[in-house]
Design a protein around this motif. Structure first.
Motif, PDB file in Angstrom:
ATOM      1  N   THR A  15       0.807  -1.225   0.000  1.00  0.00           N
ATOM      2  CA  THR A  15       0.000   0.000   0.000  1.00  0.00           C
ATOM      3  C   THR A  15       0.842   1.278   0.000  1.00  0.00           C
ATOM      4  N   VAL A  16       2.157   1.142   0.052  1.00  0.00           N
ATOM      5  CA  VAL A  16       3.043   2.309   0.100  1.00  0.00           C
ATOM      6  C   VAL A  16       4.026   2.238  -1.059  1.00  0.00           C
ATOM      7  N   ASP A  17       4.143   3.329  -1.824  1.00  0.00           N
ATOM      8  CA  ASP A  17       5.149   3.399  -2.893  1.00  0.00           C
ATOM      9  C   ASP A  17       6.522   3.618  -2.268  1.00  0.00           C
ATOM     10  N   GLU A  18       7.445   2.683  -2.527  1.00  0.00           N
ATOM     11  CA  GLU A  18       8.748   2.725  -1.874  1.00  0.00           C
ATOM     12  C   GLU A  18       9.885   3.065  -2.832  1.00  0.00           C
ATOM     13  N   SER A  19       9.651   2.997  -4.119  1.00  0.00           N
ATOM     14  CA  SER A  19      10.711   3.261  -5.095  1.00  0.00           C
ATOM     15  C   SER A  19      10.113   3.952  -6.311  1.00  0.00           C
ATOM     16  N   TYR A  20      10.948   4.680  -7.016  1.00  0.00           N
ATOM     17  CA  TYR A  20      10.541   5.321  -8.266  1.00  0.00           C
ATOM     18  C   TYR A  20      11.781   5.422  -9.129  1.00  0.00           C
ATOM     19  N   ALA A  21      11.606   5.218 -10.445  1.00  0.00           N
ATOM     20  CA  ALA A  21      12.761   5.237 -11.339  1.00  0.00           C
ATOM     21  C   ALA A  21      12.385   5.750 -12.716  1.00  0.00           C
ATOM     22  N   TYR A  22      13.404   6.234 -13.410  1.00  0.00           N
ATOM     23  CA  TYR A  22      13.296   6.612 -14.819  1.00  0.00           C
ATOM     24  C   TYR A  22      14.193   5.655 -15.600  1.00  0.00           C
ATOM     25  N   LEU A  23      13.558   4.731 -16.308  1.00  0.00           N
ATOM     26  CA  LEU A  23      14.290   3.721 -17.070  1.00  0.00           C
ATOM     27  C   LEU A  23      14.376   4.154 -18.526  1.00  0.00           C
ATOM     28  N   SER A  24      15.602   4.136 -19.064  1.00  0.00           N
ATOM     29  CA  SER A  24      15.771   4.561 -20.443  1.00  0.00           C
ATOM     30  C   SER A  24      17.063   3.979 -20.994  1.00  0.00           C
ATOM     31  N   THR A  25      17.172   3.995 -22.311  1.00  0.00           N
ATOM     32  CA  THR A  25      18.359   3.502 -23.002  1.00  0.00           C
ATOM     33  C   THR A  25      19.258   4.684 -23.382  1.00  0.00           C
ATOM     34  N   PRO A  26      20.540   4.425 -23.670  1.00  0.00           N
ATOM     35  CA  PRO A  26      21.444   5.524 -24.042  1.00  0.00           C
ATOM     36  C   PRO A  26      20.940   6.303 -25.256  1.00  0.00           C
ATOM     37  N   ALA A  27      21.137   7.603 -25.226  1.00  0.00           N
ATOM     38  CA  ALA A  27      20.760   8.473 -26.348  1.00  0.00           C
ATOM     39  C   ALA A  27      21.670   8.179 -27.544  1.00  0.00           C
ATOM     40  N   PRO A  28      21.158   8.334 -28.762  1.00  0.00           N
ATOM     41  CA  PRO A  28      21.982   8.086 -29.961  1.00  0.00           C
ATOM     42  C   PRO A  28      23.273   8.901 -29.929  1.00  0.00           C
ATOM     43  N   GLY A  29      24.394   8.209 -30.114  1.00  0.00           N
ATOM     44  CA  GLY A  29      25.688   8.876 -30.168  1.00  0.00           C
ATOM     45  C   GLY A  29      26.306   9.191 -28.827  1.00  0.00           C
ATOM     46  N   ALA A  30      25.593   8.940 -27.731  1.00  0.00           N
ATOM     47  CA  ALA A  30      26.117   9.259 -26.409  1.00  0.00           C
ATOM     48  C   ALA A  30      27.109   8.196 -25.956  1.00  0.00           C
ATOM     49  N   ASP A  31      28.175   8.631 -25.283  1.00  0.00           N
ATOM     50  CA  ASP A  31      29.151   7.709 -24.690  1.00  0.00           C
ATOM     51  C   ASP A  31      28.631   7.352 -23.300  1.00  0.00           C
ATOM     52  N   PHE A  32      27.721   6.405 -23.261  1.00  0.00           N
ATOM     53  CA  PHE A  32      27.028   6.041 -22.022  1.00  0.00           C
ATOM     54  C   PHE A  32      27.126   4.531 -21.833  1.00  0.00           C
ATOM     55  N   VAL A  33      27.553   4.096 -20.647  1.00  0.00           N
ATOM     56  CA  VAL A  33      27.691   2.672 -20.334  1.00  0.00           C
ATOM     57  C   VAL A  33      26.815   2.346 -19.133  1.00  0.00           C
ATOM     58  N   PRO A  34      25.743   1.555 -19.313  1.00  0.00           N
ATOM     59  CA  PRO A  34      24.921   1.156 -18.164  1.00  0.00           C
ATOM     60  C   PRO A  34      25.691   0.191 -17.257  1.00  0.00           C
ATOM     61  N   TYR A  35      25.600   0.410 -15.955  1.00  0.00           N
ATOM     62  CA  TYR A  35      26.194  -0.487 -14.970  1.00  0.00           C
ATOM     63  C   TYR A  35      25.141  -1.326 -14.257  1.00  0.00           C
ATOM     64  N   VAL A  36      23.960  -0.754 -14.041  1.00  0.00           N
ATOM     65  CA  VAL A  36      22.841  -1.463 -13.426  1.00  0.00           C
ATOM     66  C   VAL A  36      21.610  -1.140 -14.241  1.00  0.00           C
ATOM     67  N   GLN A  37      20.827  -2.163 -14.580  1.00  0.00           N
ATOM     68  CA  GLN A  37      19.668  -1.944 -15.437  1.00  0.00           C
ATOM     69  C   GLN A  37      18.520  -2.854 -15.019  1.00  0.00           C
ATOM     70  N   ALA A  38      17.346  -2.539 -15.553  1.00  0.00           N
ATOM     71  CA  ALA A  38      16.152  -3.341 -15.297  1.00  0.00           C
ATOM     72  C   ALA A  38      15.287  -3.319 -16.547  1.00  0.00           C
ATOM     73  N   ALA A  39      14.432  -4.312 -16.671  1.00  0.00           N
ATOM     74  CA  ALA A  39      13.542  -4.408 -17.826  1.00  0.00           C
ATOM     75  C   ALA A  39      12.581  -3.224 -17.848  1.00  0.00           C
ATOM     76  N   ILE A  40      12.396  -2.644 -19.021  1.00  0.00           N
ATOM     77  CA  ILE A  40      11.420  -1.572 -19.201  1.00  0.00           C
ATOM     78  C   ILE A  40      10.050  -2.217 -19.391  1.00  0.00           C
ATOM     79  N   PRO A  41       9.095  -1.933 -18.512  1.00  0.00           N
ATOM     80  CA  PRO A  41       7.774  -2.558 -18.632  1.00  0.00           C
ATOM     81  C   PRO A  41       7.165  -2.359 -20.006  1.00  0.00           C
ATOM     82  N   GLY A  42       6.650  -3.441 -20.565  1.00  0.00           N
ATOM     83  CA  GLY A  42       5.989  -3.377 -21.861  1.00  0.00           C
ATOM     84  C   GLY A  42       6.914  -3.333 -23.046  1.00  0.00           C
TER      85      GLY A  42
END
Length: 712
Positions: free
Chosen positions: A181-208
């Motif tokens: 009954t209590v929201d305990e977490s919130y997140a913004y899940l997304s993939t690296p932007a085109p051309g960005a030098d971005f390396v995910p270290y921890v990830q989760a499945a994007i719903p849907g």
């Protein structure tokens, strides 16, 4: 470990001119700069920066906190961030932690100063909790990813994270879900932007979607490095506790003061003695002080030899050692009552080398005031003049010394400086005895006690009592007067339900009690389905918090239904499923735990007093601390202290307490350690400083942590 800034802001231009701060990046042909081993935490009062600051504090890592809500805070400008010492450029901070990627107004000179500083000295920046967007190397969460609750989500460390800062983990990062009954977490899940030098270290499945989104990742741009965290957390939540060490290792390059390890020790009290049993009809414990005198019939619980076999086999299977706190008179009395026979004692003495042993006093006497048990609850007996009647110095010393002699005659491998008094007696206990027995300290000195157990729930701060320093212990809610699951559940129901349900009403009198029940537990399933998971979660939380304090149970919990083992198994199995072999549970005996806590207190005092300085120049680290104060530090594998290796291996790094001869410790880093001062990433034309970060959502279960045992 923090130094909170409260001084009046200084004028940036005057400081830059007076300090001769370098105007551009430190070039390869210039002498390497001095990088001070201190972290800058810029806080907006949110739970994420608070959590990172708490991790630094607990580990013993120096940091300076600037609170953006403080009107009198200093301006973060070039002079605040760097200067020159002995002709060498100095970066005052080895890392910067911000609430998000840019907490300042658009076009802020402070954010520009930070970006320039990070670029010049290769200083990493942690975005403690920020929105997924191109400015941090990610596609917008809305439309291409996900923005929402992640309670109960099972995230994972990527391969890059495992070979990088989170290699101490086994891979899984489960998010808590303590209440439906209590929201305990919130997140913004997304993939690296085109051309960005971005390396995910921890990830989760994007719903849907068939893709996974980053929760923690590294973004390299404009000669800067950012650790981008796109979920919110507080200092207590398991998901943060799992990642906290890696966040610090990333921001410091594995070179920092302080250390973080995972500790677990379990003391088993009353060994050789018997524990009185809870009466499910009377709702008290006949033979103990919670039952009126003469009410009920005592029915003691005592281990048998088969329980010892089970304990040793369990230890072998878990690579874990229990600490047995013993009362010698329990064996003496049993032999007297049974024609000289005591198979339990014979078995324990035969297997004595398989355990660690602690003096628990000879008869388990109450060493505080003399108890008047005619009334419930008991009270301290008084003299005719109204003064308190105390157990005497000689009586206390005799309890300690007699048990020590008994243990030595039995060949128990003792650490004579350790002591657990019965019920932690002698120490203050509210409300009946609000002060220590004044004869306790002298008796401890008489008997050479160096470490005295205390109850963390009522006496959590380590303190001095005579010759002894206290070692606070966590009580497990596995009751001393229960040998069977049904007894445990019955007593649990009575304590934690309301009076209308036949309970004690403690939750009505004290609503802050965190283990209250909305309805009584099922006697048949309540232990396995509610109490075990709850106690497991509480104890595992302590293990993950860099907290060396031991936990304690009683010998009754290893007898009959052996109700302690499901909880202990839950802690150790849960731990093994989360951590790699490089980060084992540290299982210390009581004296070593006391020494660890004592060293931490001395270190904390020295750092808070500004008596510790540490810096890195190239591959050389110098630490100056008061003479006699051991230094705590974490360094890369291969670090040397003179002709010897530094520290001990743990979680892929080296760490430990190291004396600083003459007050100075000099360490040589391995060639593989990155050298700060060289620009990170691209050195292309400077791009504009990003605009102010959008406001992120913080659910109620983060600002007000959901208590353990929330109704499910």
């Amino acid at each position: 470990m923090k130094r909170t800034i409260r001084t009046t802001a200084l004028v940036a231009g005057a400081l830059i001119a007076s300090l001769g701060l370098p105007a551009g990046p430190v070039h390869a042909d210039a002498p390497p700069p001095r990088i001070d081993l201190r972290v800058l935490v810029v806080s907006d009062g949110g739970p994420a920066t608070d959590a990172i600051a708490a991790e630094l504090e607990t580990a013993g890592t120096p940091y300076t906190e600037v609170d953006l809500r403080d009107a009198g805070r200093p301006v973060i400008d070039a002079g605040f961030l760097a200067d020159t010492v002995d002709g060498r450029p100095r970066a005052r901070y080895q890392a910067v932690v911000l609430p998000n990627d840019n907490p300042f107004p658009a076009g802020s000179a402070e954010m520009t100063a930070l970006a320039d500083y990070e670029r010049t000295y290769a200083i990493p920046q942690v975005d403690a909790y920020t929105y997924a967007r191109p400015e941090v190397g990610l596609q917008p969460a809305v439309g291409t990813g996900y923005a929402g609750g992640v309670d109960g989500v099972r995230a994972e460390v990527t391969q890059a994270g495992l070979v990088g800062p989170f290699g101490y983990l086994d891979g899984a990062v489960p998010f808590e879900d303590n209440s439906p009954t209590v929201d305990e977490s919130y997140a913004y899940l997304s993939t690296p932007a085109p051309g960005a030098d971005f390396v995910p270290y921890v990830q989760a499945a994007i719903p849907g979607r068939a893709t996974k989104g980053s929760l923690v990742g590294e973004y390299r741009h404009d000669g800067r490095r950012e650790l981008v965290v796109t979920f919110v957390y507080n200092r207590h939540q398991q998901q943060f506790r799992l990642l906290a060490r890696g966040i610090v290792e990333w921001m410091t390059g594995g070179v920092h003061l302080g250390a973080d390890r995972n500790y677990f020790a379990v003391h088993v009290d009353d060994v050789f003695a018997a524990d009185d049993r809870w009466d499910t009809e009377l709702n008290c414990t006949p033979g103990d002080v919670d039952c009126p005198p003469g009410e009920g019939t005592p029915d003691p619980i005592r281990m048998v030899p088969a329980d010892v076999d089970h304990a040793t086999a369990w230890q072998d299977s878990r690579d874990f050692t229990l600490d047995l706190a013993y009362n010698g008179s329990g064996s003496v009395d049993h032999r007297q009552d049974n024609g000289g026979a005591d198979p339990l004692t014979d078995k324990l003495i035969a297997d004595r080398s398989r355990f660690r042993w602690i003096n628990h006093t000879y008869t388990h006497a109450f060493l505080g005031c003399r108890q008047d048990t005619v009334v419930v609850p008991w009270k301290c007996a008084t003299n005719p003049d109204g003064s308190t009647q105390w157990m005497s110095r000689s009586e206390i010393a005799d309890e300690i010394a007699t048990n020590r002699v008994w243990g030595e005659s039995a060949g128990l491998p003792l650490e004579n400086g350790e002591l657990v008094t019965g019920e932690h007696s002698g120490l203050k206990v509210a409300p009946q005895q609000p002060e220590d027995n004044p004869d306790l300290g002298p008796a401890l000195t008489d008997t050479g006690i160096a470490w005295l157990a205390s109850d963390n729930s009522r006496d959590p701060v380590q303190r001095q009592v005579g010759s002894a320093t206290t070692v606070p212990r966590y009580p497990m809610n596995v009751f001393y007067n229960a040998g069977r699951e049904a007894e445990q559940v019955d007593e649990y129901n009575w304590i934690y339900t309301g009076r209308a349900q036949g309970g004690s009403g403690i939750c009505e009198d004290n609503p802050a009690t965190s283990t209250c029940l909305a309805a009584p537990l099922d006697p048949a399933t309540g232990y396995a389905e509610h109490i075990v998971p709850l106690e497991t979660r509480i104890a595992l939380g302590h293990v993950l918090s860099n907290d060396p304090r031991p936990h304690f149970i009683h010998q009754s919990n290893l007898a009959e239904d052996r109700i302690a083992y499901p909880v202990l198994d839950g802690v150790l199995e849960g731990y093994d499923g989360l951590f790699a072999d490089s980060a084992p549970v540290v299982n210390l005996r009581m004296a070593d735990i006391g020494a660890e806590m004592q060293r931490r207190a001395a270190w904390r005092s020295a750092v808070d007093a500004g008596r510790v300085t540490a810096y890195r120049v190239g591959d050389a680290v110098t630490v100056r601390a008061p003479d006699g104060v051991a230094v705590t530090a974490t360094m890369p594998v291969g670090t040397r202290q003179g002709d010897t290796d530094f520290g001990d291996a743990y979680a892929g790094t080296l760490s430990g307490w190291t004396p600083a001869p003459g007050g100075t410790l000099a360490l040589a880093l391995p060639p593989s350690a990155a050298v700060p001062g060289a620009p990170a990433g691209s050195t292309a034309d400077t791009e504009p400083v990003v605009t102010t970060a959008p406001r992120t959502r913080v659910p109620a279960g983060v600002t007000e942590p959901v208590p353990y045992g929330a109704e499910r």
